[in-house]
Design an enzyme around this catalytic site. Structure first.
Site, short mmCIF file in Angstrom:
data_model
loop_
_atom_site.label_atom_id
_atom_site.label_comp_id
_atom_site.label_asym_id
_atom_site.label_seq_id
_atom_site.Cartn_x
_atom_site.Cartn_y
_atom_site.Cartn_z
N GLU A 33 -5.90 -8.22 0.27
CA GLU A 33 -6.33 -7.88 1.55
C GLU A 33 -7.92 -7.71 1.28
OE1 GLU A 33 -4.88 -5.07 4.12
OE2 GLU A 33 -2.70 -5.74 3.70
N GLU A 54 0.90 -1.22 -0.03
CA GLU A 54 0.17 0.00 -0.19
C GLU A 54 0.79 1.10 -0.02
OE1 GLU A 54 -4.02 -1.96 2.33
OE2 GLU A 54 -2.78 -0.27 3.24
#
Length: 442
Positions: free
Chosen positions: A353, A168
């Site tokens: 995720e 991320e």
């Protein structure tokens, strides 16, 4: 509540996994780990809920055998984990034998259970020594990341099924250096612009280092959101495009097109590192897969009272998780289809995720969480719909295996399939864990 999708609904060889991150579960006080900017960020009043920190977390450092047994008993194929840079290189430059020994034992334990190890090299625990030189705003940090890459890959790379460089990068850079919500907690557009570039430069350098070591199946993990405008006014549409450019296209364009989006770059270029263009070929080095983290959509409107990017979020009408995030599974399908159509083509993709936080409680030694089972069902349906539309999706990882230290939210927000009592460290698999295990093993 039964999970409505099972293994048989997905292509043969589709990987189901559970995900974690080092700082959130290991305990940064364990095993001669160095301090990271998350340790110091957590020590600053007001930064983290209840002043909590990751010093003990889930004590996974001592309990990883037990936790991996849970992964195996849940019917999962793969375990996604990260290595703590502060554990591997406590002072940011010297390799710790203790740190590598821990990950060597962890890798062996994953393989002993016939689980596929899915490694992320960086999930936000920057050594304090590198924070001292400006962290990701300093180009030197990206260069130092090569040392971490080489140390970890030389130690455990031979056993990894897949490796991601960075988790991320939007959170690493924009959330942390512009919005100030995560460590180091800055609100500085110049530092943010440099971090937005340097984290991708580190990704490119890491790929180059791993290719030199013969590593294969390398990727990166991006957190994407489906951005929608609050109205059809031109100002709100423009706000939507700006947030999409900052959150999504900045990273996708760089990785797949070797360029930053013009509409965002025109406002950030005055803050960018000198000669940043020279790095774009390296940043767009070929990858073997792309990981997508998805949790919710974002509805935005123009905020004329604020300077650039002049965006404000607007609350939507859907049911929300404990994080206050709308449950919007269509956004997962739409994001996967968009990346495949506009960027990656037939490159393998993973949902690295996806999950939800809820205020779970143990009652009679059980945790009943039907809303999570429904959440999983709806997002598996979205993943399957993306596959049906031609997306080359190869796997789905639930976030997270365990309730853990949820960054600035401390220990209140519970994402886990397994409940953790943070006083006793007792693990209690939730009803959703058992429901998903049944779907994966039946």
């Amino acid at each position: 509540m039964p999970i409505k999708y099972s293994r048989k609904d997905f292509p043969k060889g589709f990987t189901f996994g559970a995900a974690t991150a080092a700082y959130q579960i290991e305990g940064s006080e364990n095993g001669n780990c160095g301090t990271s900017h998350w340790d110091t960020f957590s020590m600053t009043p007001g930064n983290v809920h209840n002043g909590e920190n990751g010093s003990i977390a889930c004590d996974h450092f001592h309990r990883f055998e037990e936790d991996l047994d849970l992964v195996k008993s849940g019917g999962f194929d793969s375990y996604r984990f990260s290595t703590s840079w502060a554990r591997v290189m406590p002072d940011g430059k010297t390799i710790s034998k203790d740190g590598l020994d821990y990950y060597d034992r962890l890798a062996d334990a994953i393989c002993e259970r016939n689980l596929l190890p899915n490694l992320t090299l960086y999930h936000w625990d920057l050594p304090s020594a590198l924070a001292d030189i400006g962290g990701w705003a300093n180009r030197e940090t990206a260069k130092r990341f090569v040392d971490h890459t080489n140390a970890v890959i030389k130690c455990i790379g031979d056993r990894m099924d897949a490796v991601a460089t960075i988790n991320e990068p939007w959170c690493v850079a924009w959330l942390s250096y512009f919005l100030g919500h995560h460590a180091p907690g800055l609100r500085d557009i110049r530092a943010a612009a440099r971090a937005m570039h340097n984290v991708l430069f580190a990704h490119g350098l890491s790929i180059d280092a791993m290719r030199s070591l013969g590593t294969s199946n390398i990727g990166i993990v991006l957190n994407l959101t489906e951005v929608q405008q609050a109205s059809n006014s031109q100002s709100d549409v423009s706000a939507k495009d700006r947030l999409d450019g900052i959150h999504n296209r900045w990273f996708l364009d760089a990785i797949f097109k070797a360029a930053y989006p013009d509409d965002i770059l025109k406002d950030l270029i005055q803050f960018m590192p000198e000669n940043f263009e020279d790095d774009m070929t390296l940043i767009s080095s070929s990858i073997d897969w792309i990981g997508i983290n998805y949790y919710t959509r974002t509805i935005v409107a123009e905020d004329s009272n604020e300077s650039w990017p002049s965006i404000k979020e607007v609350k939507g009408p859907l049911e929300r998780t404990q994080m206050g995030w709308e449950i919007y599974p269509d956004g997962l399908k739409n994001s996967l289809v968009r990346v495949s159509r506009d960027y990656s083509g037939k490159l393998p993709m993973l949902v690295t995720e996806n999950g939800m936080a809820w205020k779970d409680a143990v009652l009679n030694e059980k945790v009943y969480d039907p809303i999570r089972a429904d959440y999983i069902s709806s997002h598996l349906a979205a993943a399957k719909a993306a596959i049906d539309e031609g997306v080359n999706l190869k796997g789905f990882f639930y976030w997270s295996l365990l309730d853990n230290f949820e960054w600035a939210f401390g220990y209140e927000k519970r994402f886990g399939l397994v409940h953790v009592d943070f006083e006793t460290q007792k693990r209690t698999p939730k009803a959703s864990f058992h429901d998903l295990a049944l779907a994966l093993t039946s």
